[in-house]
Design a protein around this motif. Structure first.
Motif, mmCIF file in Angstrom:
data_model
loop_
_atom_site.group_PDB
_atom_site.id
_atom_site.type_symbol
_atom_site.label_atom_id
_atom_site.label_comp_id
_atom_site.label_asym_id
_atom_site.label_seq_id
_atom_site.Cartn_x
_atom_site.Cartn_y
_atom_site.Cartn_z
ATOM 1 N N THR A 1 0.836 -1.207 0.000
ATOM 2 C CA THR A 1 0.000 0.000 0.000
ATOM 3 C C THR A 1 0.869 1.255 0.000
ATOM 4 N N SER A 2 1.959 1.237 0.772
ATOM 5 C CA SER A 2 2.818 2.428 0.814
ATOM 6 C C SER A 2 3.330 2.771 -0.578
ATOM 7 N N MET A 3 3.653 1.750 -1.350
ATOM 8 C CA MET A 3 4.210 1.976 -2.682
ATOM 9 C C MET A 3 3.117 2.280 -3.705
ATOM 10 N N ARG A 4 1.834 2.153 -3.283
ATOM 11 C CA ARG A 4 0.711 2.442 -4.194
ATOM 12 C C ARG A 4 0.827 1.642 -5.497
ATOM 13 N N PHE A 5 1.151 0.339 -5.356
ATOM 14 C CA PHE A 5 1.224 -0.476 -6.576
ATOM 15 C C PHE A 5 -0.114 -0.496 -7.304
ATOM 16 N N THR A 6 -1.231 -0.425 -6.532
ATOM 17 C CA THR A 6 -2.530 -0.453 -7.201
ATOM 18 C C THR A 6 -2.744 0.793 -8.062
ATOM 19 N N ARG A 7 -1.984 1.853 -7.776
ATOM 20 C CA ARG A 7 -2.098 3.064 -8.601
ATOM 21 C C ARG A 7 -0.881 3.194 -9.498
ATOM 22 N N GLN A 8 -0.234 2.093 -9.774
ATOM 23 C CA GLN A 8 0.967 2.106 -10.609
ATOM 24 C C GLN A 8 2.024 3.068 -10.046
ATOM 25 N N GLY A 9 2.028 3.213 -8.721
ATOM 26 C CA GLY A 9 3.042 4.065 -8.079
ATOM 27 C C GLY A 9 2.880 5.549 -8.376
ATOM 28 N N GLN A 10 1.744 5.922 -8.949
ATOM 29 C CA GLN A 10 1.560 7.331 -9.351
ATOM 30 C C GLN A 10 1.055 8.152 -8.161
ATOM 31 N N SER A 11 1.935 8.304 -7.199
ATOM 32 C CA SER A 11 1.571 8.987 -5.958
ATOM 33 C C SER A 11 2.797 9.701 -5.421
ATOM 34 N N CYS A 12 2.589 10.915 -4.894
ATOM 35 C CA CYS A 12 3.761 11.637 -4.357
ATOM 36 C C CYS A 12 4.207 11.037 -3.032
ATOM 37 N N THR A 13 3.357 10.244 -2.384
ATOM 38 C CA THR A 13 3.807 9.619 -1.135
ATOM 39 C C THR A 13 4.303 8.178 -1.351
ATOM 40 N N ALA A 14 4.372 7.713 -2.597
ATOM 41 C CA ALA A 14 4.782 6.323 -2.869
ATOM 42 C C ALA A 14 6.103 5.989 -2.173
ATOM 43 N N ALA A 15 6.139 4.836 -1.524
ATOM 44 C CA ALA A 15 7.363 4.413 -0.828
ATOM 45 C C ALA A 15 8.357 3.891 -1.871
ATOM 46 N N SER A 16 8.949 4.821 -2.582
ATOM 47 C CA SER A 16 9.812 4.426 -3.698
ATOM 48 C C SER A 16 11.249 4.179 -3.258
ATOM 49 N N ARG A 17 11.499 4.338 -1.947
ATOM 50 C CA ARG A 17 12.804 3.941 -1.370
ATOM 51 C C ARG A 17 12.476 3.112 -0.141
ATOM 52 N N ILE A 18 12.752 1.830 -0.201
ATOM 53 C CA ILE A 18 12.467 0.977 0.960
ATOM 54 C C ILE A 18 13.803 0.506 1.539
ATOM 55 N N TYR A 19 14.024 0.830 2.806
ATOM 56 C CA TYR A 19 15.265 0.428 3.498
ATOM 57 C C TYR A 19 14.917 -0.700 4.461
ATOM 58 N N VAL A 20 15.598 -1.841 4.309
ATOM 59 C CA VAL A 20 15.257 -3.014 5.112
ATOM 60 C C VAL A 20 16.497 -3.459 5.883
ATOM 61 N N GLU A 21 16.330 -3.697 7.193
ATOM 62 C CA GLU A 21 17.477 -4.106 8.029
ATOM 63 C C GLU A 21 18.014 -5.433 7.498
ATOM 64 N N ARG A 22 19.320 -5.531 7.441
ATOM 65 C CA ARG A 22 19.971 -6.612 6.694
ATOM 66 C C ARG A 22 19.505 -8.034 7.046
ATOM 67 N N PRO A 23 19.281 -8.372 8.343
ATOM 68 C CA PRO A 23 18.926 -9.774 8.628
ATOM 69 C C PRO A 23 17.654 -10.243 7.917
ATOM 70 N N ILE A 24 16.743 -9.327 7.601
ATOM 71 C CA ILE A 24 15.506 -9.779 6.943
ATOM 72 C C ILE A 24 15.429 -9.328 5.478
ATOM 73 N N PHE A 25 16.533 -8.790 4.972
ATOM 74 C CA PHE A 25 16.498 -8.180 3.635
ATOM 75 C C PHE A 25 16.055 -9.186 2.555
ATOM 76 N N ASP A 26 16.737 -10.323 2.469
ATOM 77 C CA ASP A 26 16.443 -11.273 1.372
ATOM 78 C C ASP A 26 15.013 -11.796 1.478
ATOM 79 N N ARG A 27 14.609 -12.113 2.716
ATOM 80 C CA ARG A 27 13.258 -12.642 2.921
ATOM 81 C C ARG A 27 12.216 -11.590 2.538
ATOM 82 N N PHE A 28 12.506 -10.332 2.862
ATOM 83 C CA PHE A 28 11.562 -9.248 2.574
ATOM 84 C C PHE A 28 11.412 -9.070 1.052
ATOM 85 N N VAL A 29 12.543 -9.067 0.356
ATOM 86 C CA VAL A 29 12.493 -8.872 -1.105
ATOM 87 C C VAL A 29 11.707 -10.034 -1.735
ATOM 88 N N ALA A 30 11.975 -11.250 -1.270
ATOM 89 C CA ALA A 30 11.286 -12.424 -1.849
ATOM 90 C C ALA A 30 9.778 -12.329 -1.624
#
Ligand code: ADP
Length: 503
Positions: free
Chosen positions: A292-321
């Motif tokens: 929802t933060s990234m507004r994928f349902t709106r094709q990311g066409q939002s000024c608040t879109a989470a277009s930079r996601i920072y993930v703490e390293r221990p869960i990074f790979d699992r989060f991306v998957a």
């Protein structure tokens, strides 16, 4: 002038194509539909099929002048109506819009390509809510008494500014218009809106529906291009306040023009909103929050879109998957189909711009582009502006994809190791609109919330415009706030001091 001032029915109509035709080639000025004075129109295109669904009048300085003069004439009488009564009329508009929610949702889906179930219906509902909220605030337009001298009664009163010029973009046009029109009207101003070139029809219909309740001239709308129609609106001598949502570049032009006349301006501009995910977060809730933060349902066409996601390293790979899995499960298709999660990009120009960002990301050494979901296979949609969402990893702060607003379905996920490092990365941006933090450690969350440079920071949730929560950014994301009581008072009134010497 038209022979039939309202070629559209008062009752809701779900045939959005027929409605788009009826709304074609018209402005709404002084309580009625009028064709543009130049006689020139431009095409309104359904981005899901490429079909021309209607025409929009190509407004210019002459149309602007007519609308502003009508709004100025109407303003004195509108301001003389008691504030609570004005609010009650605006609340009545909310009820009309609520009754037309489905109609407005279908029409906006047709002209913007935003999916009906996930986006358009939601927007239409929030619009009615915003008018309802501001409609209740008439009696909050209060002044103060000032303890200047016991023998001098000193009071302040809130007065309207006059005619408000409002310029809106195409991504959430109904909602962003409501945030300007509702408080402006309740505060006793009248309004002239310049709609976005790509989405002129639904907002025109809203203006007509509200004019079935409001006195003529209070709310007017013009369609047209920025330099030809937006600029003369900002520059018109009788426009006493400008409120704008759009890009940073245009926002600066608008602010300069407003400065020439010394009128106040509110700007809601772009964003590059960071989402910060700590390893102790509620994992499933956070993945859902990222969608929802990234507004994928709106094709990311939002000024608040989470277009930079920072993930703490221990869960990074699992989060991306898991993100990949979740976006893959989203259905891209006909915006008017209830099964569709993701619709289209708005226009050819935007489509090319986003594709250029994706190509640049793919060409960056060390980057991985994960393309998700699937393009629709319906032959009727083969000309549609569908674009597969892309999750990038392996990009860093030097990439344009991390620094610039893409306004498309593209997000960059980066790993981090500690809170100070991620705070510095998040704040290393020209923008400062919104940010979110996902953690169960409230001490860390609150500390970062205070130090993030953003107008809106949320911990473990992602809601955006909510009635009475001030909304607006810092840095290049804009000036001023919207959506709240304070926004109405600060941006749509001025405070006059009156003193009575009783000695
Ligand atoms: P976007 O990238 O969303 O199209 P813009 O900032 O260009 O962003 O457009 C937002 C709104 O500003 C639109 O309604 C557009 O027509 C209007 N606009 C563009 N140029 C100007 C201008 N010079 N003066 C006033 N309004 C403008």
């Amino acid at each position: 002038m038209l022979d039939t001032p309202h070629p559209t029915p008062a009752e809701p109509t779900l045939d959005c194509r027929a409605l788009a035709q009826k709304l074609s080639g018209l402005h709404f000025i002084g309580g009625r539909y009028v064709p543009g004075l130049s006689g020139q129109n431009f095409d309104v295109v359904n981005p899901a099929t490429g079909e021309v669904i209607g025409k929009a009048a190509e407004g210019d300085a002459q149309d602007v002048n007519m609308a502003v003069l009508d709004a100025a004439r109407a303003q004195k009488e509108w301001a003389s109506i008691p504030a609570r009564k004005r609010g009650a009329l605006v609340a009545q508009c909310a009820a009309v819009l609520k009754a037309h929610q489905e109609e407005l949702a279908r029409l906006i889906a047709l002209e913007t390509g935003k999916a009906l179930r996930t986006e358009s219906r939601v927007e239409a509902g929030v619009v009615a809510d915003i008018f309802e909220f501001f409609g209740g605030l008439g009696s909050e337009l209060k002044g103060e008494s000032v303890p200047f001298d016991p023998k001098v009664l000193s009071v302040t009163v809130r007065e309207p500014l006059g005619v408000v010029g409002a310029i809106i973009p195409w991504n959430v046009p109904m909602l962003l218009m409501a945030l300007k029109v509702a408080p402006a009207l309740v505060a006793g101003n009248t309004v002239v809106v310049k709609s976005a070139e790509e989405a002129p029809l639904t907002v025109l219909r809203i203006c007509e529906l509200m004019n079935r309740v409001l006195p003529p001239g209070c709310f007017n709308i013009l369609s047209g291009f920025g330099p030809e129609c937006g600029a003369p609106l900002v520059e018109h001598r009788l426009v006493r306040k400008v409120t704008f949502t759009g890009s940073v570049e245009t926002g600066k032009i608008v602010a300069k023009a407003a400065a020439e006349k010394l009128v106040p301006v509110t700007l809601e501009l772009g964003g590059k909103s960071p989402m910060i995910v700590f390893a102790d977060c509620d994992f499933d809730k956070t993945v859902a929050g990222a969608l929802t933060s990234m507004r994928f349902t709106r094709q990311g066409q939002s000024c608040t879109a989470a277009s930079r996601i920072y993930v703490e390293r221990p869960i990074f790979d699992r989060f991306v998957a898991r993100m990949q899995q979740a976006v893959d499960a989203m259905v891209m298709g006909d915006p008017l189909d209830e099964k569709t999660d993701i619709g289209t990009i708005i226009s050819d120009g935007q489509f090319e711009k986003v594709q250029a960002f994706i190509a640049e990301g793919k060409a960056t050494k060390g980057a991985t582009a994960i393309e998700c979901s699937a393009l629709p296979d319906d032959p009727a949609l083969k000309k549609g502006l569908f674009l597969r969402p892309v999750i990038f990893t392996g990009l860093d702060a030097s990439s344009r994809l991390v620094r610039e607003e893409i306004f498309g379905p593209v997000t960059v996920i980066q790993p981090f190791d500690d809170a100070e490092e991620v705070l510095a990365a998040a704040n290393d941006s020209e923008y400062g609109l919104a940010a979110s933090l996902w953690t169960n450690n409230l001490r860390v969350g609150l500390d970062l919330a205070h130090r993030l440079e953003a107008g809106l920071v949320q911990i473990n949730q992602n809601l955006v415009v909510q009635a009475n929560l001030s909304y607006g950014g810092v840095k290049s994301s804009g000036l001023g706030k919207e959506a709240s009581l304070e926004a109405m008072l600060e941006h749509f009134t001025h405070k006059k001091t009156i003193m009575v010497n009783m000695a």
